[in-house]
Design an enzyme around this catalytic site. Structure first.
Site, PDB file in Angstrom:
ATOM      1  N   LYS A 132     -41.641  21.691  33.297  1.00 36.61           N
ATOM      2  CA  LYS A 132     -42.228  22.661  32.348  1.00 36.61           C
ATOM      3  C   LYS A 132     -43.297  22.011  31.485  1.00 36.61           C
ATOM      4  O   LYS A 132     -44.330  22.592  31.190  1.00 36.61           O
ATOM      5  CB  LYS A 132     -41.136  23.235  31.436  1.00 36.61           C
ATOM      6  N   ASP A 181     -38.472  36.722  29.344  1.00 37.93           N
ATOM      7  CA  ASP A 181     -39.430  36.602  30.449  1.00 37.93           C
ATOM      8  C   ASP A 181     -39.819  37.963  31.013  1.00 37.93           C
ATOM      9  O   ASP A 181     -40.842  38.097  31.669  1.00 37.93           O
ATOM     10  CB  ASP A 181     -38.823  35.731  31.564  1.00 37.93           C
ATOM     11  N   PHE A 212     -39.652  24.474  24.033  1.00 34.70           N
ATOM     12  CA  PHE A 212     -38.210  24.244  24.198  1.00 34.70           C
ATOM     13  C   PHE A 212     -37.822  24.625  25.618  1.00 34.70           C
ATOM     14  O   PHE A 212     -38.486  25.463  26.244  1.00 34.70           O
ATOM     15  CB  PHE A 212     -37.411  25.067  23.179  1.00 34.70           C
ATOM     16  N   ASN A 228     -31.479  38.522  23.821  1.00 34.56           N
ATOM     17  CA  ASN A 228     -30.767  37.302  24.220  1.00 34.56           C
ATOM     18  C   ASN A 228     -29.972  36.756  23.037  1.00 34.56           C
ATOM     19  O   ASN A 228     -30.017  37.299  21.941  1.00 34.56           O
ATOM     20  CB  ASN A 228     -31.741  36.261  24.771  1.00 34.56           C
ATOM     21  N   LYS A 283     -46.850  23.701  31.762  1.00 32.13           N
ATOM     22  CA  LYS A 283     -47.349  24.455  30.608  1.00 32.13           C
ATOM     23  C   LYS A 283     -48.392  23.652  29.820  1.00 32.13           C
ATOM     24  O   LYS A 283     -48.906  24.118  28.804  1.00 32.13           O
ATOM     25  CB  LYS A 283     -46.185  24.867  29.705  1.00 32.13           C
ATOM     26  N   LYS A 309     -34.524  58.721  23.248  1.00 33.66           N
ATOM     27  CA  LYS A 309     -33.302  58.019  23.648  1.00 33.66           C
ATOM     28  C   LYS A 309     -32.883  58.508  25.051  1.00 33.66           C
ATOM     29  O   LYS A 309     -32.818  59.719  25.282  1.00 33.66           O
ATOM     30  CB  LYS A 309     -32.191  58.304  22.634  1.00 33.66           C
TER      31      LYS A 309
HETATM   32  O1  C5P Z   1     -40.076  28.527  31.142  1.00 36.53           O
HETATM   33  P1  C5P Z   1     -39.109  28.736  30.029  1.00 36.53           P
HETATM   34  O2  C5P Z   1     -39.000  30.174  29.600  1.00 36.53           O
HETATM   35  O3  C5P Z   1     -37.761  28.105  30.217  1.00 36.53           O
HETATM   36  O4  C5P Z   1     -39.770  27.933  28.801  1.00 36.53           O
HETATM   37  C1  C5P Z   1     -39.215  27.947  27.536  1.00 36.53           C
HETATM   38  C2  C5P Z   1     -40.306  27.730  26.529  1.00 36.53           C
HETATM   39  O5  C5P Z   1     -41.373  28.635  26.794  1.00 36.53           O
HETATM   40  C3  C5P Z   1     -39.862  28.007  25.113  1.00 36.53           C
HETATM   41  O6  C5P Z   1     -40.545  27.133  24.235  1.00 36.53           O
HETATM   42  C4  C5P Z   1     -40.291  29.453  24.897  1.00 36.53           C
HETATM   43  O7  C5P Z   1     -40.538  29.711  23.528  1.00 36.53           O
HETATM   44  C5  C5P Z   1     -41.548  29.541  25.728  1.00 36.53           C
HETATM   45  N1  C5P Z   1     -41.811  30.851  26.343  1.00 36.53           N
HETATM   46  C6  C5P Z   1     -42.997  31.499  26.081  1.00 36.53           C
HETATM   47  N2  C5P Z   1     -43.252  32.723  26.649  1.00 36.53           N
HETATM   48  C7  C5P Z   1     -42.374  33.276  27.509  1.00 36.53           C
HETATM   49  C8  C5P Z   1     -41.170  32.608  27.811  1.00 36.53           C
HETATM   50  C9  C5P Z   1     -40.914  31.400  27.202  1.00 36.53           C
HETATM   51  O8  C5P Z   1     -43.809  30.982  25.315  1.00 36.53           O
HETATM   52  N3  C5P Z   1     -42.658  34.442  28.068  1.00 36.53           N
END
Ligand code: C5P
Length: 406
Positions: free
Chosen positions: A337, A278, A323, A212, A341, A288
């Protein structure tokens, strides 16, 4: 990170490391300082005057007797206006001239006339650095003139040698001249803080990955400020960086999770600034993947949500900051969130706003807390946003302590 802007003179002498000063000038300027570059006569073989003019947005000085009219002799004007002088790279020659007051260069004249703090970042061949004369000159600079030396490091040198003589990294030079140092008496002293930075890379095969646009700047700024505020910092980063605190480099979300899970128990806080992917390919090919005349499908599986896992298991006195980068319904999604979370603070930003966020040095964010506080930070440097977040963290960690006392 400065609280106030400084007038900095950067003296560049004729060493191969001179090209690194392009980045240094640009970094100092981004931090809000005014930079006047002074070149030695020979350094123009290594750097371009126009480039430095553009990067510093100031004239570049080299000639003591420049025809442009000055109100005072130019070396006195510059010496009087400087809050700080840095000579970088400093060759054996310029060090010898400074130590002996030889005024055949503009920068040595300025140094003789100046009363401000002076920093010297030497860079040269190992034998030249270790030579009795250079060491004696360095001793003079330190003990007789009170100059601060940013020591050269071990490394592969341009001359083909491996040894001491490599200029310190720009980060170390910045930390030294801007006096970024740990201050245990400040808000995060005695606290251990994990910060994550950068975007994870999920391997498709040995050369390709799904990634990303995160540059890691926000996370690194947070780690710098937490360190400045006295914390023991562990930066878990996908972006390599050279810091005075512990940096653990990782690549994928799973690697990041592993490191955080092993560090979190002994920590007071976690700041998840990293853009964690994600999804990851179900399998990463060991070889490769060959190009064929047909489309390929990469099957993805969900990565663990690190924040959610730790939010569920964290101890009461631990604080977690997440974040949330969104392109629509930014605030609504961020509140959701925060609750889902089970974290303490969420920092939300709208990624559709042009020129800020990913890769930029600036951002505009909204800070939401589990106590329903809502704060909007207008567009500003990421370092300032980081300072604000770290102060909030310190406040929350200290509230937890106070609550426990009652
Ligand atoms: O749900 P979302 O991905 O938008 O949430 C963003 C936050 O979750 C960020 O702080 C990111 O570092 C964290 N995150 C995480 N593990 C993931 C995806 C995002 O800890 N697999």
């Amino acid at each position: 990170m400065p609280n106030q802007s400084k007038n900095i003179i950067l003296g560049i002498s004729a060493g191969i490391a001179a090209y690194k000063m392009y980045d240094l000038v640009s970094d100092l300027k981004k931090l809000g300082h005014n930079i006047n570059v002074v070149l030695t006569k020979d350094s123009i073989n290594f750097v371009n005057e126009l480039t430095l003019k553009v990067l510093s947005s100031n004239p570049v000085f080299c000639n003591m007797f420049a025809p442009e009219l000055q109100t005072k002799p130019i070396h006195i004007d510059l010496a009087d206006s400087a809050d700080l002088i840095l000579v970088s790279p400093a060759t054996a020659d310029i060090i010898a001239k400074i130590a002996n007051g030889i005024c055949d260069e503009l920068i040595t004249n300025i140094l003789l006339a100046a009363k401000c703090p002076v920093y010297i970042a030497p860079a040269m061949n190992t034998n030249m650095w270790e030579h009795f004369t250079t060491q004696k000159n360095i001793e003079t600079l330190v003990t007789k003139l009170g100059y601060k030396i940013i020591p050269p490091e071990q490394g592969d040198l341009a001359c083909g040698y491996t040894g001491v003589g490599h200029i310190a990294s720009n980060e170390k030079i910045l930390n030294a001249v801007l006096n970024i140092k740990k201050d245990k008496t400040r808000g995060l002293g005695t606290k251990r803080v994990i910060v994550t930075a950068g975007g994870t890379r999920e391997a498709v095969d040995p050369v390709r990955f799904i990634g990303n646009r995160s540059s890691g700047k926000m996370g690194i700024a947070l780690a710098d400020i937490a360190y400045e505020m006295g914390a023991e910092v562990v930066l878990v980063s996908t972006v390599p960086c050279d810091k005075p605190y512990q940096v653990i480099e990782v690549e994928s979300a799973q690697e990041m999770q592993e490191v955080i899970e092993s560090e979190f128990d002994k920590s007071d806080a976690l700041i998840m600034a990293a853009a964690v992917s994600d999804f990851r390919p179900i399998t990463a090919s060991k070889q490769k993947i060959k190009k064929k005349n047909e489309d390929i499908v990469i099957e993805l599986t969900r990565n663990p949500d690190i924040l959610e896992i730790l939010g569920r298991t964290k101890r009461d006195k631990q604080v977690i900051i997440g974040f949330s980068a969104e392109s629509e319904d930014t605030e609504k999604n961020a509140w959701e969130k925060l609750q889902k979370k089970k974290i303490d603070i969420i920092v939300a930003n709208d990624i559709t706003v042009p020129d800020i966020g990913f890769g930029s040095d600036e951002n505009a964010v909204m800070i939401l807390t589990k106590d329903k506080e809502r704060e909007v930070l207008q567009r500003q440097p990421k370092t300032q946003i980081a300072r604000h977040i770290c102060k909030k963290l310190a406040q929350m960690l200290n509230e937890v302590k106070e609550a426990k006392k009652v």
